[in-house]
Design a protein around this motif. Structure first.
Motif, PDB file in Angstrom:
ATOM      1  N   PRO A 169       0.827  -1.220   0.000  1.00  0.00           N
ATOM      2  CA  PRO A 169       0.000   0.000   0.000  1.00  0.00           C
ATOM      3  C   PRO A 169       0.855   1.261   0.000  1.00  0.00           C
ATOM      4  N   GLY A 170       0.294   2.322  -0.570  1.00  0.00           N
ATOM      5  CA  GLY A 170       0.989   3.592  -0.604  1.00  0.00           C
ATOM      6  C   GLY A 170       2.023   3.702  -1.701  1.00  0.00           C
ATOM      7  N   GLY A 171       2.020   2.772  -2.659  1.00  0.00           N
ATOM      8  CA  GLY A 171       2.979   2.830  -3.747  1.00  0.00           C
ATOM      9  C   GLY A 171       4.344   2.286  -3.395  1.00  0.00           C
ATOM     10  N   VAL A 172       4.502   1.696  -2.222  1.00  0.00           N
ATOM     11  CA  VAL A 172       5.791   1.132  -1.796  1.00  0.00           C
ATOM     12  C   VAL A 172       6.016  -0.194  -2.519  1.00  0.00           C
ATOM     13  N   ILE A 173       7.263  -0.430  -2.949  1.00  0.00           N
ATOM     14  CA  ILE A 173       7.611  -1.675  -3.644  1.00  0.00           C
ATOM     15  C   ILE A 173       8.763  -2.344  -2.923  1.00  0.00           C
ATOM     16  N   ASP A 174       8.599  -3.615  -2.584  1.00  0.00           N
ATOM     17  CA  ASP A 174       9.665  -4.424  -1.997  1.00  0.00           C
ATOM     18  C   ASP A 174      10.283  -5.283  -3.098  1.00  0.00           C
ATOM     19  N   TRP A 175      11.603  -5.210  -3.213  1.00  0.00           N
ATOM     20  CA  TRP A 175      12.341  -5.989  -4.202  1.00  0.00           C
ATOM     21  C   TRP A 175      13.157  -7.069  -3.501  1.00  0.00           C
ATOM     22  N   THR A 176      13.245  -8.239  -4.134  1.00  0.00           N
ATOM     23  CA  THR A 176      14.110  -9.317  -3.650  1.00  0.00           C
ATOM     24  C   THR A 176      15.017  -9.742  -4.795  1.00  0.00           C
ATOM     25  N   THR A 177      16.321  -9.759  -4.536  1.00  0.00           N
ATOM     26  CA  THR A 177      17.280 -10.131  -5.573  1.00  0.00           C
ATOM     27  C   THR A 177      17.426 -11.641  -5.629  1.00  0.00           C
ATOM     28  N   PRO A 178      18.063 -12.155  -6.669  1.00  0.00           N
ATOM     29  CA  PRO A 178      18.270 -13.611  -6.753  1.00  0.00           C
ATOM     30  C   PRO A 178      19.078 -14.179  -5.586  1.00  0.00           C
ATOM     31  N   THR A 179      19.883 -13.345  -4.929  1.00  0.00           N
ATOM     32  CA  THR A 179      20.670 -13.834  -3.797  1.00  0.00           C
ATOM     33  C   THR A 179      19.964 -13.652  -2.468  1.00  0.00           C
ATOM     34  N   GLY A 180      18.719 -13.186  -2.507  1.00  0.00           N
ATOM     35  CA  GLY A 180      17.942 -13.057  -1.283  1.00  0.00           C
ATOM     36  C   GLY A 180      18.035 -11.714  -0.593  1.00  0.00           C
ATOM     37  N   HIS A 181      18.786 -10.761  -1.126  1.00  0.00           N
ATOM     38  CA  HIS A 181      18.844  -9.427  -0.545  1.00  0.00           C
ATOM     39  C   HIS A 181      17.544  -8.679  -0.873  1.00  0.00           C
ATOM     40  N   THR A 182      17.108  -7.864   0.050  1.00  0.00           N
ATOM     41  CA  THR A 182      15.844  -7.147  -0.142  1.00  0.00           C
ATOM     42  C   THR A 182      16.077  -5.644  -0.105  1.00  0.00           C
ATOM     43  N   TYR A 183      15.313  -4.931  -0.921  1.00  0.00           N
ATOM     44  CA  TYR A 183      15.378  -3.480  -0.993  1.00  0.00           C
ATOM     45  C   TYR A 183      13.960  -2.936  -1.116  1.00  0.00           C
ATOM     46  N   THR A 184      13.753  -1.742  -0.617  1.00  0.00           N
ATOM     47  CA  THR A 184      12.442  -1.107  -0.678  1.00  0.00           C
ATOM     48  C   THR A 184      12.562   0.243  -1.377  1.00  0.00           C
ATOM     49  N   THR A 185      11.661   0.507  -2.314  1.00  0.00           N
ATOM     50  CA  THR A 185      11.614   1.821  -2.950  1.00  0.00           C
ATOM     51  C   THR A 185      10.255   2.447  -2.657  1.00  0.00           C
ATOM     52  N   GLU A 186      10.279   3.751  -2.432  1.00  0.00           N
ATOM     53  CA  GLU A 186       9.055   4.482  -2.133  1.00  0.00           C
ATOM     54  C   GLU A 186       8.740   5.447  -3.267  1.00  0.00           C
ATOM     55  N   PRO A 187       7.466   5.780  -3.459  1.00  0.00           N
ATOM     56  CA  PRO A 187       7.118   6.707  -4.536  1.00  0.00           C
ATOM     57  C   PRO A 187       7.674   8.093  -4.275  1.00  0.00           C
ATOM     58  N   ALA A 188       7.940   8.824  -5.343  1.00  0.00           N
ATOM     59  CA  ALA A 188       8.445  10.188  -5.182  1.00  0.00           C
ATOM     60  C   ALA A 188       7.412  11.075  -4.511  1.00  0.00           C
ATOM     61  N   ASN A 189       6.146  10.840  -4.816  1.00  0.00           N
ATOM     62  CA  ASN A 189       5.057  11.630  -4.239  1.00  0.00           C
ATOM     63  C   ASN A 189       3.999  10.688  -3.688  1.00  0.00           C
ATOM     64  N   LEU A 190       3.712  10.821  -2.409  1.00  0.00           N
ATOM     65  CA  LEU A 190       2.681  10.011  -1.790  1.00  0.00           C
ATOM     66  C   LEU A 190       1.331  10.645  -2.068  1.00  0.00           C
ATOM     67  N   ILE A 191       0.566  10.024  -2.955  1.00  0.00           N
ATOM     68  CA  ILE A 191      -0.757  10.539  -3.318  1.00  0.00           C
ATOM     69  C   ILE A 191      -1.786   9.658  -2.628  1.00  0.00           C
ATOM     70  N   GLN A 192      -2.334  10.139  -1.529  1.00  0.00           N
ATOM     71  CA  GLN A 192      -3.269   9.336  -0.744  1.00  0.00           C
ATOM     72  C   GLN A 192      -4.658   9.447  -1.386  1.00  0.00           C
ATOM     73  N   VAL A 193      -4.871   8.543  -2.306  1.00  0.00           N
ATOM     74  CA  VAL A 193      -6.107   8.621  -3.094  1.00  0.00           C
ATOM     75  C   VAL A 193      -6.480   7.218  -3.544  1.00  0.00           C
ATOM     76  N   THR A 194      -7.739   6.952  -3.616  1.00  0.00           N
ATOM     77  CA  THR A 194      -8.242   5.733  -4.239  1.00  0.00           C
ATOM     78  C   THR A 194      -8.709   6.096  -5.620  1.00  0.00           C
ATOM     79  N   PRO A 195      -7.908   5.773  -6.653  1.00  0.00           N
ATOM     80  CA  PRO A 195      -8.286   6.166  -8.011  1.00  0.00           C
ATOM     81  C   PRO A 195      -9.577   5.479  -8.455  1.00  0.00           C
ATOM     82  N   PRO A 196     -10.152   5.978  -9.528  1.00  0.00           N
ATOM     83  CA  PRO A 196     -11.340   5.328 -10.065  1.00  0.00           C
ATOM     84  C   PRO A 196     -11.060   3.875 -10.386  1.00  0.00           C
ATOM     85  N   PRO A 197     -12.037   2.994 -10.270  1.00  0.00           N
ATOM     86  CA  PRO A 197     -11.815   1.553 -10.528  1.00  0.00           C
ATOM     87  C   PRO A 197     -11.627   1.283 -11.997  1.00  0.00           C
ATOM     88  N   PHE A 198     -10.368   1.224 -12.451  1.00  0.00           N
ATOM     89  CA  PHE A 198     -10.083   0.974 -13.863  1.00  0.00           C
ATOM     90  C   PHE A 198     -10.213  -0.498 -14.181  1.00  0.00           C
TER      91      PHE A 198
END
Length: 444
Positions: free
Chosen positions: A415-444
Motif C-alpha cells: 500500500p501507498g505505492g511502496v515496492i519491496d524488491w528481492t534479488t536472486p541472492t535473497g537481498h531485499t530493498y524497498t523503494t518508495e514513490p516520489a510523491n505520496l498521493i493518498q487517493v483511491t483512483p477510479p476503478p479501472f
C-alpha cells in the motif's frame, strides 16, 4: 608519524576480512542453484562490509579534520605555523586566515586534493561534528555513505541554526534506503518546509542572478550554462528531448544525448532543426499545486515534476498563462488529484499520468531514470491474471524491466505505492514513490 598510516585504519572501522575471497571461483558444475545464489550473496555481503568500513573511515576522517581545525585555531598569534615576522601582524582576522591557509595547504598536499575541495571538506567536517551529530553517527556506523552526508549538508547550509536539528531528524532516516539523487530530492523538500524565509522571496532574489555563461573546454569544445527559473529550464530541456526523439530515426547514428545537443543548438541558431523541426514545439511541465494556493488563499510551495518545490507565484503563472503546460490540481488536505486538464475519459492516458506523478523515476532500487522514458510494468503479469490498477503498476526502465522479467529479481507492491524488491541472492530493498498521493483512483 606517517599520517597516511594514521588515516588508513580508523579505530571504529570494521577490520578487513581475514580471508579475502578466492579469485578463482568454485566449480559451479558441482553446485546446486541454491548454493550458487548463496555464494554470490556472500560475495555481495563482502562488498557491503567494505562500504561500511569506508563510511566509518569517512566519519573518523571528519572527526580528525575538525580536531586539526580546532587545534590550528589555538596557534593564532604564535610562531607554530606562521613565520615569526608575521606573528601578530594584521590583527586576529588576518592571523586566523593565515593559520587556516596553512591547514588547508597541509591537508591538500596530504590528500592530493585541490585547496577549494579541502576547504569544503573542512567546513563539512566541522558541520558534521558540531551541528549534525546524528548524521556523523550514522556515517560512522556504516548506515549511510559520505555522499549522502554531503547531500544533507548541501541542503542544510542556508538553514538557520535553530532549524537544523529538526531538518536532520526529518531527513536522515531516508538516507539509509535512497540513492544520493533520490535522497537529495527528499532533503530539498524538507528544506523548503523548514526554511523560515518563504520560497517566493528566495526565488525572486535568485531571479536577479539569472545568466547565460560560456565556459571553454579542451579540444575545441565549450559549455553553455543557463541559470534561470527552473520551470523554464526544464521546459527547454524537455523541448530538446522531444525534438531529439523525433529525429531519432532507424538510420540515425547519433545518440539521444547527441541529438538533444544538436537540436537545441540548431533551434537557438536558426529557429529550426536540420530536420525542419523547431517552430511551435514546446516542452511540457507537470505541476502539482493545491487548490487553495492556485486560488491565492495561501502560498504553500507547489511541486514541479522532476525537480521539487517551487514558489506559489510561479505555479500560478504556469497554470494560468501557459496552456502548453499540464495543469494539476490537488486537494490541500488529502492530496487527491482532482483534475489533470483532460478533456475526455481515457483510461490508459489518465492512469499513466497519475503514475508518472507518483513515481517520477524508475522504481528499481537505485535507478533515477525519468519515468517519461520508462515502461509501465504489471507487478503481477497480465497473463498471470494481474490487473491494470495503480497498485499493480510501476515505472521500470528497460534495464530494470528486463531484470524483473528475465531473471529471479522479484517485486511486491505494498500500500501507498511502496515496492519491496528481492534479488536472486535473497537481498531485499524497498523503494518508495516520489510523491505520496493518498487517493483511491477510479476503478479501472
Amino acid at each position: 608519524m606517517n599520517l597516511n598510516d594514521e588515516f588508513s585504519q580508523p579505530p571504529d572501522a570494521k577490520p578487513p576480512d581475514a580471508k579475502p575471497p578466492d579469485p578463482v571461483p568454485p566449480d559451479v558444475s558441482r553446485m546446486s542453484p541454491a548454493a550458487m545464489a548463496d555464494h554470490l550473496g556472500s560475495l555481495i555481503d563482502l562488498v557491503l562490509d567494505s562500504e561500511q568500513a569506508r563510511a566509518a573511515a569517512d566519519a573518523d576522517r571528519a572527526r580528525r579534520i575538525d580536531a586539526a581545525r580546532l587545534f590550528s585555531e589555538l596557534t593564532i598569534n604564535t610562531s607554530a605555523l606562521v613565520a615569526p615576522a608575521y606573528v601578530g601582524f594584521g590583527g586576529d582576522a588576518y592571523q586566523r586566515d593565515l593559520t587556516n591557509r596553512v591547514l588547508v595547504s597541509e591537508l591538500a598536499a596530504l590528500l592530493r586534493l585541490p585547496d577549494r575541495t579541502v576547504q569544503t571538506l573542512i567546513a563539512e567536517s566541522q558541520a558534521l561534528v558540531h551541528d549534525f551529530p546524528d548524521t556523523l553517527a550514522a556515517l560512522g556506523a556504516g548506515q549511510i555513505s559520505y555522499r549522502h552526508a554531503h547531500a544533507l549538508l548541501d541542503q542544510a547550509w542556508s538553514l538557520p541554526a535553530a532549524a537544523r536539528p529538526g531538518f536532520e531528524a526529518a531527513v536522515l532516516p531516508n538516507a539509509a534506503t535512497l540513492t544520493v539523487a533520490q535522497f537529495d530530492r527528499v532533503a530539498r523538500r524538507w528544506r523548503e518546509k523548514l526554511h523560515p524565509e518563504s520560497i517566493a522571496v528566495r526565488h525572486q532574489r535568485c531571479l536577479d542572478d539569472r545568466e547565460l555563461v560560456f565556459e571553454p573546454a579542451p579540444d575545441g569544445m565549450a559549455y553553455l550554462h543557463l541559470y534561470q527559473s527552473v520551470e523554464k529550464v526544464q521546459a527547454v530541456f524537455d523541448r530538446a528531448t522531444g525534438l531529439a526523439t523525433v529525429l531519432q530515426r532507424a538510420d540515425e547514428a547519433r545518440t539521444l544525448t547527441q541529438l538533444r545537443a544538436d537540436a537545441i543548438t540548431e533551434v537557438l541558431l536558426d529557429g529550426v532543426t536540420s530536420g525542419g523541426l523547431g517552430r511551435g514545439v514546446r516542452g511540457n511541465v507537470a505541476v502539482m499545486v493545491s487548490v487553495m494556493t492556485l486560488l491565492g488563499h495561501d502560498d504553500d510551495p507547489a511541486h514541479l515534476d522532476g525537480y521539487g518545490p517551487i514558489d506559489a507565484d510561479t505555479a500560478r503563472r504556469i497554470a494560468a498563462h501557459a496552456p502548453s503546460f499540464t495543469r494539476m490540481l490537488t486537494d490541500p488536505e488529502t492530496g487527491v488529484i482532482l483534475s489533470v486538464g483532460r478533456s475526455r475519459y481515457a483510461v490508459p492516458a489518465d492512469l499513466r499520468r497519475w503514475l508518472r506523478v507518483r513515481d517520477e523515476t524508475c522504481r528499481g532500487p537505485g535507478c533515477n531514470q525519468s519515468a517519461a522514458s520508462c515502461d509501465i510494468d504489471h507487478g503481477i503479469e497480465w497473463h498471470e491474471q494481474g490487473r491494470t490498477r495503480h497498485d499493480n503498476l510501476a515505472h521500470l526502465c528497460k534495464r530494470m524491466h528486463k531484470l524483473k522479467t528475465e531473471t529471479n529479481w522479484t517485486l511486491n507492491h505494498r500500500p501507498g505505492g511502496v515496492i519491496d524488491w528481492t534479488t536472486p541472492t535473497g537481498h531485499t530493498y524497498t523503494t518508495e514513490p516520489a510523491n505520496l498521493i493518498q487517493v483511491t483512483p477510479p476503478p479501472f
